[in-house]
Design an enzyme around this catalytic site. Structure first.
Site, PDB file in Angstrom:
ATOM      1  N   HIS A 189       3.325   0.971  -1.246  1.00 37.88           N
ATOM      2  CA  HIS A 189       3.819   1.927  -1.907  1.00 37.88           C
ATOM      3  C   HIS A 189       2.923   1.791  -3.568  1.00 37.88           C
ATOM      4  O   HIS A 189       2.156   0.803  -3.369  1.00 37.88           O
ATOM      5  CB  HIS A 189       4.963   1.906  -2.682  1.00 37.88           C
ATOM      6  N   CYS A 192       1.773  -2.612 -10.259  1.00 32.76           N
ATOM      7  CA  CYS A 192       2.376  -1.665  -9.198  1.00 32.76           C
ATOM      8  C   CYS A 192       1.876  -0.203  -9.321  1.00 32.76           C
ATOM      9  O   CYS A 192       2.101   0.585  -8.416  1.00 32.76           O
ATOM     10  CB  CYS A 192       4.015  -1.525  -9.345  1.00 32.76           C
ATOM     11  N   HIS A 226       5.084  -4.465   0.481  1.00 36.33           N
ATOM     12  CA  HIS A 226       6.004  -5.367   0.348  1.00 36.33           C
ATOM     13  C   HIS A 226       6.874  -5.651   1.661  1.00 36.33           C
ATOM     14  O   HIS A 226       6.802  -4.861   2.409  1.00 36.33           O
ATOM     15  CB  HIS A 226       7.286  -4.978  -0.567  1.00 36.33           C
ATOM     16  N   HIS A 284       5.888  -0.045   8.316  1.00 35.79           N
ATOM     17  CA  HIS A 284       4.572   0.082   8.259  1.00 35.79           C
ATOM     18  C   HIS A 284       4.081   1.192   8.043  1.00 35.79           C
ATOM     19  O   HIS A 284       2.900   1.815   8.273  1.00 35.79           O
ATOM     20  CB  HIS A 284       3.917  -0.473   9.605  1.00 35.79           C
ATOM     21  N   GLU A 308      13.163  -5.986  -2.590  1.00 42.60           N
ATOM     22  CA  GLU A 308      11.700  -5.812  -2.791  1.00 42.60           C
ATOM     23  C   GLU A 308      10.932  -7.191  -2.677  1.00 42.60           C
ATOM     24  O   GLU A 308       9.996  -7.149  -2.062  1.00 42.60           O
ATOM     25  CB  GLU A 308      11.379  -4.884  -3.999  1.00 42.60           C
TER      26      GLU A 308
HETATM   27 NI    NI Z   1       5.545  -2.948  -5.388  1.00 48.68          NI
END
Ligand code: NI
Length: 135
Positions: A15, A34, A42, A81, A125
């Site tokens: 992400h 991020c 992650h 995935h 996460e």
């Molecule tokens: Ni992240």
């Protein structure tokens, strides 16, 4: 007498956290690494908690095999995935934070599970960062 049962599953996904209404500088300030444009991954750990009365006939709150299959079918196959931003409808416009992912997972699972039981999702996460929904 209510009892909670839990099922853990894992999925891997990429992400990027980014608010398109903000400049790159503001995104970098808020989301740090991020927000890097080329995405990162992650290893998510999903814990699904089901709370309810023990069924007299089965002795179960919920058949864990059924719960596992529902998580596989509705969550793991959808997100494992994948690049959450690019590959999923759910996060095309929704920032894929752990908070938002947990809410999306709850909303996908809730209609699949008997209304007699309570459902709660906990999403890790990282081993140290996790969220719960609903609270
Ligand atoms: Ni992240």
């Amino acid at each position: 007498m209510k009892v909670s049962v839990f099922r853990k599953e894992n999925f891997n996904a990429a992400h990027r956290l980014y608010n398109p209404a903000w400049s790159d500088d503001v995104n970098n300030d808020v989301f740090g690494k991020c927000a890097l444009p080329n995405y990162h991954g992650h290893n998510y750990e999903l814990q699904v908690k089901v709370t309810g009365e023990i069924d007299e006939a089965t002795g179960y709150v919920m058949d864990m095999k059924v719960l596992s299959e529902l998580i596989q079918q509705f969550i793991i196959e959808r997100f494992d995935h994948k690049n959450l931003n690019l590959d999923t409808e759910e996060f095309k416009t929704l920032n894929p934070t752990a908070e938002n992912i947990a809410v999306v997972i709850y909303n996908l699972l809730r209609p699949q599970i008997d209304k007699k039981v309570e459902l709660q999702v906990r999403l890790y996460e990282t081993p140290r960062n996790f969220v719960e929904y609903p609270v």
